[in-house]
Design an enzyme around this catalytic site. Structure first.
Site, PDB file in Angstrom:
ATOM      1  CB  CYS A  94     -51.021  26.768  29.397  1.00  0.00           C
ATOM      2  SG  CYS A  94     -51.552  28.456  29.044  1.00  0.00           S
ATOM      3  NE  ARG A 128     -53.973  35.026  23.834  1.00  0.00           N
ATOM      4  CZ  ARG A 128     -54.745  34.404  24.717  1.00  0.00           C
ATOM      5  NH1 ARG A 128     -55.816  34.976  25.220  1.00  0.00           N
ATOM      6  NH2 ARG A 128     -54.452  33.177  25.109  1.00  0.00           N
ATOM      7  CG  HIS A 194     -49.076  25.648  25.161  1.00  0.00           C
ATOM      8  ND1 HIS A 194     -50.021  24.705  25.481  1.00  0.00           N
ATOM      9  CD2 HIS A 194     -49.554  26.831  25.603  1.00  0.00           C
ATOM     10  CE1 HIS A 194     -51.037  25.311  26.082  1.00  0.00           C
ATOM     11  NE2 HIS A 194     -50.776  26.597  26.171  1.00  0.00           N
TER      12      HIS A 194
HETATM   13  N1  GLN Z   1     -57.142  30.407  28.629  1.00  0.00           N
HETATM   14  C1  GLN Z   1     -55.961  30.597  29.385  1.00  0.00           C
HETATM   15  C2  GLN Z   1     -55.293  31.962  29.188  1.00  0.00           C
HETATM   16  O1  GLN Z   1     -55.422  32.573  28.152  1.00  0.00           O
HETATM   17  C3  GLN Z   1     -54.990  29.466  29.069  1.00  0.00           C
HETATM   18  C4  GLN Z   1     -54.518  29.496  27.669  1.00  0.00           C
HETATM   19  C5  GLN Z   1     -53.654  28.328  27.312  1.00  0.00           C
HETATM   20  O2  GLN Z   1     -53.764  27.212  27.844  1.00  0.00           O
HETATM   21  N2  GLN Z   1     -52.798  28.559  26.320  1.00  0.00           N
HETATM   22  O3  GLN Z   1     -54.638  32.394  30.116  1.00  0.00           O
END
Ligand code: GLN
Length: 243
Positions: A94, A128, A194
């Site tokens: 990520c 998101r 993740h």
């Molecule tokens: N900050 C980044 C995003 O929101 C990565 C987030 C993450 O590593 N979960 O795209």
């Protein structure tokens, strides 16, 4: 046999227990009688990645990605570029995956210039992309299905000729638009997953280990392990997502 595993930014890039990937790599090596030396490179560490046989980078929120920028551009960026060019296997999750690309422009309009080891870039969006997801690795990355958990606003796009790690079967992946997930460039495995990722995807863990052991020692095959519990965890989640 012994592998030198470098864990980059364990202090700031460790969302959702990403560190569990390091434990999984270590354990599956130990079960096969292979030694591993883990070196952590937090903000401020001056060591380079020279001598690394395997590199792990976890994920982080926008805040943490911005916080490490100054340190990144004090030498770790160049060190990462040469490790990637040398074919060192890298698992990047990520925020760590985004960091290997050219830049990340957050939804708030902050531009983070990253490592540029791979021609890919990320743009923050209003929505998101969150949830358990399923993808299938492309053939040259093993062809196996992988279950994971994603939570990102960044949408990642791959440059001309850059191959994804796989194709999304359920969920969003790189950008929720083109069906791609992650990147596979030289021996870099970049993914939005993740979780941690590896304990419930032992085939992918072994793929990384084999890549590292083949590069260093010419190993062609790993001793099989009893993966019944891990396979069960994988199947349980994959079945929920496959319908
Ligand atoms: N900050 C980044 C995003 O929101 C990565 C987030 C993450 O590593 N979960 O795209």
């Amino acid at each position: 046999m012994e592998l030198n595993l470098y864990h980059l930014y364990p202090d700031v890039l460790n969302l959702y227990g990403d560190r569990g990937n390091v434990l999984c790599l270590r354990r599956r090596l130990a079960w096969r009688g292979i030694d591993v030396r883990v070196t952590e490179l937090p903000i401020g560490a001056s060591d380079s990645l020279a001598g690394a046989d395997l590199v792990f980078i976890g994920g982080g929120q926008d805040f943490e990605q911005e916080a490490l920028l100054e340190d990144l551009h004090r030498g770790k960026d160049a060190s990462l570029r040469s490790a990637v060019a040398d074919g060192v296997p890298v698992l990047a999750i990520c925020g760590g995956y985004q960091m290997l690309g050219r830049y990340y422009e957050t939804h708030e309009g902050v531009r983070c210039d990253f490592v540029g080891a791979i021609d890919l870039w990320t743009v923050g969006g209003a929505r998101r992309m969150i949830g358990n997801y399923l993808f299938r690795c492309d053939e040259h990355s093993g062809g196996m299905e992988v279950v994971g958990f994603e939570n990102h606003s960044g949408r990642t796009y791959l440059g001309e000729g850059v191959q994804p790690l796989g194709r999304v079967l359920a969920g969003y992946g790189n950008n929720g638009e083109d069906g791609t997930e992650g990147v596979r460039y030289r021996n870099v495995f970049g993914t939005y997953s993740h979780g941690p990722l590896l304990p419930k995807n032992p085939a992918l863990c072994d793929r990384l280990l084999l890549t590292a052991l083949e590069r260093k020692y010419g190993v062609r095959e790993l001793e099989p392990l009893d993966d019944a519990a891990e396979q069960h965890a994988f199947e349980e989640m994959a079945a929920r997502l496959r319908h």
